[in-house]
Design an enzyme around this catalytic site. Structure first.
Site, mmCIF file in Angstrom:
data_model
loop_
_atom_site.group_PDB
_atom_site.id
_atom_site.type_symbol
_atom_site.label_atom_id
_atom_site.label_comp_id
_atom_site.label_asym_id
_atom_site.label_seq_id
_atom_site.Cartn_x
_atom_site.Cartn_y
_atom_site.Cartn_z
ATOM 1 N N ASP A 133 29.326 -29.176 -63.037
ATOM 2 C CA ASP A 133 29.925 -29.796 -62.168
ATOM 3 C C ASP A 133 28.970 -30.194 -60.917
ATOM 4 O O ASP A 133 29.145 -29.326 -60.660
ATOM 5 C CB ASP A 133 31.311 -29.941 -63.063
ATOM 6 N N SER A 150 29.657 -35.959 -71.760
ATOM 7 C CA SER A 150 31.468 -36.119 -72.458
ATOM 8 C C SER A 150 31.124 -37.889 -72.929
ATOM 9 O O SER A 150 30.435 -38.006 -72.668
ATOM 10 C CB SER A 150 31.945 -36.017 -71.207
ATOM 11 N N ASN A 205 31.338 -40.022 -70.513
ATOM 12 C CA ASN A 205 29.947 -39.669 -69.343
ATOM 13 C C ASN A 205 29.006 -41.263 -69.832
ATOM 14 O O ASN A 205 28.229 -42.264 -69.521
ATOM 15 C CB ASN A 205 29.238 -38.551 -69.093
ATOM 16 N N ARG A 214 33.570 -23.596 -64.124
ATOM 17 C CA ARG A 214 33.812 -25.335 -63.674
ATOM 18 C C ARG A 214 33.116 -25.202 -62.831
ATOM 19 O O ARG A 214 33.614 -24.161 -61.692
ATOM 20 C CB ARG A 214 34.799 -25.876 -64.007
ATOM 21 N N ARG A 252 39.691 -29.260 -63.168
ATOM 22 C CA ARG A 252 40.690 -29.781 -64.913
ATOM 23 C C ARG A 252 38.805 -29.783 -65.892
ATOM 24 O O ARG A 252 38.285 -28.723 -65.378
ATOM 25 C CB ARG A 252 40.474 -32.041 -64.235
ATOM 26 N N GLU A 269 39.982 -16.614 -69.602
ATOM 27 C CA GLU A 269 40.160 -17.002 -68.548
ATOM 28 C C GLU A 269 39.390 -18.453 -67.800
ATOM 29 O O GLU A 269 37.943 -18.194 -68.060
ATOM 30 C CB GLU A 269 39.771 -15.489 -68.018
#
Ligand code: IPE
Ligand code: IPE
Ligand code: MG
Length: 253
Positions: free
Chosen positions: A27, A72, A75, A195, A201, A214
């Site tokens: 991202d 996604s 998207n 991320r 999120r 993790e």
């Protein structure tokens, strides 16, 4: 940073406890481009290079599986020009990189609903799958038109269908049965989720599969996430105590 041979595990990492499967939510491409006064697509282009670099790290350090979120199910709601650019970019990158991936022993597979993707992209996807399926060095999985909820709906529908046809009893549905109905059937669960870009999120990514992963969040934007950043994520991972609901070894002693 100490000088090290790129192809060996950095000296501050334990080669025996590296994650066996790393999942990534790539991202921040748009913000990376905006910071430079460039169009968003420039960020996506740069982001594709980051994937290659990370894949090289996995090969060098012996991490056998990498799964990246490229597009996604949500998207599609972006402006048409951006969606079209991304579809073309995936197609081109797969075409250009196929030979290198083949030479490097990378096995490429995909998760997501691929049937509605543009035909030229589907052709490249199928080519990449068939040409690399025997490779064993690193398993790269690309999530395109992927959504975890859609994946679960597809899985549950297929199980319901098997029940309806008498092939499965409701009481036979257990965790392994559900696992086998997911796009990720036969893949180990990710040990580490990374991320980038500071968002905290999951954005509908591997909700079932990440149950005990993790989680590592970093403000670094995806196009800037390099070898050193990955190294840092792995350092953090190796300091975690993965208890799986049990007591830690220190406490139970
Ligand atoms: C991630 O970067 C790439 C995709 C979702 C395809 P973004 O395009 O989401 O970048 P930001 O979040 O707008 O900076
Ligand atoms: C998640 O990023 C999807 C991919 C990286 C492909 P988004 O940028 O689409 O996620 P949100 O909208 O910030 O949750
Ligand atoms: Mg984003």
């Amino acid at each position: 940073m100490d000088i090290q041979n790129n192809s060996t595990v950095p000296s501050d990492l334990n080669p025996h406890t590296l994650p066996q499967h790393v999942a990534v939510i790539m991202d921040g491409n748009g913000r990376w481009a905006r910071e430079r006064g460039l169009p968003r697509i420039a960020g996506h282009r740069q982001g594709a290079r980051t994937v290659k670099e990370l894949l090289r790290c996995c090969q060098d350090w012996g991490i056998p599986a990498l799964t990246v979120y490229a597009f996604s199910t949500e998207n599609w709601q972006r402006p048409l020009a951006e969606v079209e650019f991304l579809m073309k970019l995936f197609e081109k990158v797969l075409c250009w990189e196929r030979l290198d991936m083949q030479r490097a022993g990378v096995k490429i597979s995909f998760i997501g609903d691929l049937a509605i993707l543009p035909t030229p992209l589907q052709i490249e996807i199928n080519r990449a799958i068939t040409e690399t399926e025997a490779n064993q060095a690193v398993h790269l999985t690309i999530a395109i038109n992927y959504g975890s909820r859609a994946e679960l709906v597809t899985a549950f529908r297929s199980l319901a269908d098997q029940v309806q046809h008498g092939l499965l009893k409701p009481e036979e549905i257990d965790e392994p049965t559900i696992e086998r109905s997911l796009y990720t059937a036969n893949m180990p669960h990710p040990d580490l989720l990374i991320r980038t870009s500071g968002e905290l999120r999951l954005s509908n990514y591997l909700l079932w599969q990440l149950a005990y992963a993790e989680l590592y969040f970093t403000p670094t934007l995806w196009p800037d996430f390099d070898r050193a950043a990955f190294h840092q994520a792995l350092q953090h991972y190796q300091h975690r105590d993965r208890r799986y609901g049990k007591l830690s070894t220190a406490l139970s002693a």
